[in-house]
Scaffold this motif. Structure first.
Motif, PDB file in Angstrom:
ATOM      1  N   UNK A 254       0.646  27.511 -12.921  1.00  0.00           N
ATOM      2  CA  UNK A 254       1.110  28.087 -11.662  1.00  0.00           C
ATOM      3  C   UNK A 254       2.597  28.414 -11.782  1.00  0.00           C
ATOM      4  N   UNK A 255       3.000  29.493 -11.106  1.00  0.00           N
ATOM      5  CA  UNK A 255       4.411  29.917 -11.051  1.00  0.00           C
ATOM      6  C   UNK A 255       4.723  30.278  -9.611  1.00  0.00           C
ATOM      7  N   UNK A 256       5.868  29.833  -9.129  1.00  0.00           N
ATOM      8  CA  UNK A 256       6.278  30.268  -7.793  1.00  0.00           C
ATOM      9  C   UNK A 256       7.795  30.441  -7.719  1.00  0.00           C
ATOM     10  N   UNK A 257       8.206  31.554  -7.114  1.00  0.00           N
ATOM     11  CA  UNK A 257       9.629  31.836  -6.894  1.00  0.00           C
ATOM     12  C   UNK A 257       9.988  31.282  -5.513  1.00  0.00           C
ATOM     13  N   UNK A 258      11.099  30.551  -5.419  1.00  0.00           N
ATOM     14  CA  UNK A 258      11.492  30.013  -4.106  1.00  0.00           C
ATOM     15  C   UNK A 258      11.798  31.163  -3.158  1.00  0.00           C
ATOM     16  N   UNK A 263      15.720  30.314  -7.445  1.00  0.00           N
ATOM     17  CA  UNK A 263      15.110  29.573  -8.551  1.00  0.00           C
ATOM     18  C   UNK A 263      13.592  29.749  -8.512  1.00  0.00           C
ATOM     19  N   UNK A 264      12.948  29.365  -9.631  1.00  0.00           N
ATOM     20  CA  UNK A 264      11.490  29.370  -9.666  1.00  0.00           C
ATOM     21  C   UNK A 264      11.019  28.105 -10.360  1.00  0.00           C
ATOM     22  N   UNK A 265       9.765  27.768 -10.120  1.00  0.00           N
ATOM     23  CA  UNK A 265       9.172  26.579 -10.734  1.00  0.00           C
ATOM     24  C   UNK A 265       7.867  26.954 -11.418  1.00  0.00           C
TER      25      UNK A 265
END
Length: 328
Positions: A254-258, A263-265
């Motif tokens: 999974x990838x998500x941009x704040x 930032x992203x995680x």
């Protein structure tokens, strides 16, 4: 010298199963209680109270089949959930209710999470993988009217859609869909015309997750390999590779941009959560807490930046919650 990564602010336990999806609802004014929704492999959706760190409600609507997606729809009382029972359920949680008010039968057996886009007050578009393996269906909610079915051109062997992201540049502009496929490509679709605008092969392996920043016209995707691919969309609506980033270990779930686009995680098969600066994809932290694959990451929608949180759900049945760079 770099600072050591922090410990989780707190850990939520009690799902009794692997956690596959997370969604915050924290934007309300006081005394609104910030909530975190989690979906588990045992078919339960847990509604976590982030003040008490306990489950307020457990929802059971997917016949004990894994829940792969949960989203609120314009407030925490209306919930959408998607399960491996091939159903997407709409819930009414107002005044303590726990009832499924409607459902859509997807006829799709894969892991592809649906994507939601609010297009007007009380009106949503939903993209979901369709019965025919390579197709994506767009429905309008709550009417469940079919808007279109997106089919690859004859001869284009894309395989199954693996991840979907509906977006629009501004309210009222044409809705667009980004879809990541089994063959490693990302395709940009015009939803109104039902046709592909651009296709880019980003990975050698299936695209497991993607996110997109419509302000910068730049997106990021991960797969089962060791590479994060960053791509951009030019004014002619063509996707092009912007840069790639080599990871230490393979596998991104999974990838998500704040939401503030700073930032992203990423959630990794190596049990770790990685934090990057979005502007240059500079690695900022590796959060090492879980003892099994991390399946999902989600940033909270607190209105006050200092309160914002990051949550990660794992196969180890725990949800770690972090306060990360809230001050930036």
């Amino acid at each position: 010298m770099a600072l050591p990564p922090p410990d989780p602010q707190f850990v939520l336990r009690g799902t009794s199963a692997a956690v596959h999806t997370l969604h915050f609802s924290c934007g309300g004014p006081e005394p609104d209680i910030p909530l975190l929704f989690s979906g588990s492999e045992n078919g339960f959706i847990h509604v976590w109270n982030l003040k008490t760190h306990r489950v307020d409600t457990a929802l059971d609507g997917h016949g004990r089949k894994s829940v792969c997606c949960v989203k609120t729809m314009g407030g925490k009382d209306r919930l959408l959930s998607q399960g491996r029972d091939q159903r997407i359920c709409l819930w009414d949680l107002a005044e303590g209710r726990t009832s499924v008010t409607d459902s859509v039968f997807t006829e799709h057996v894969g892991f592809c999470r649906c994507s939601l886009l609010q297009v007007a007050q009380g009106r949503w578009l939903m993209a979901m993988a369709a019965r025919s393996l390579e197709e994506v269906q767009i429905l309008e909610l709550p009417s469940k009217t079919s808007v279109c079915t997106l089919k690859p051109e004859v001869g284009a062997k894309l395989g199954m859609p693996m991840c979907l992201k509906l977006w629009q540049l501004s309210c009222g502009s044409q809705p667009v869909l980004l879809a990541g496929y089994e063959d490693g490509s990302v395709v940009l679709w015009n939803v109104s015309m039902g046709k592909a605008l651009s296709r880019l092969i980003c990975h050698q392996e299936p695209v497991m997750s993607l996110d997109f920043d419509s302000e910068k016209a730049k997106g990021i995707s991960g797969s089962s390999e060791k590479v994060l691919s960053i791509w951009s969309l030019n004014e002619q609506q063509n996707l092009q590779v912007y840069k790639t980033h080599e990871l230490v270990n393979a596998g991104i779930s999974d990838i998500t941009i704040r939401p503030d686009k700073k930032i992203l995680a990423t959630a990794g098969w190596d049990h770790r959560i990685r934090i990057f600066g979005w502007k240059k994809l500079k690695p900022l932290a590796v959060l090492d807490y879980h003892t099994a694959t991390t399946h999902c990451v989600s940033f909270s929608d607190h209105s006050n930046p200092r309160d914002r949180l990051l949550a990660a759900g794992s196969r180890d049945q725990r949800i770690s919650v972090w306060s990360i760079y809230a001050q930036t």
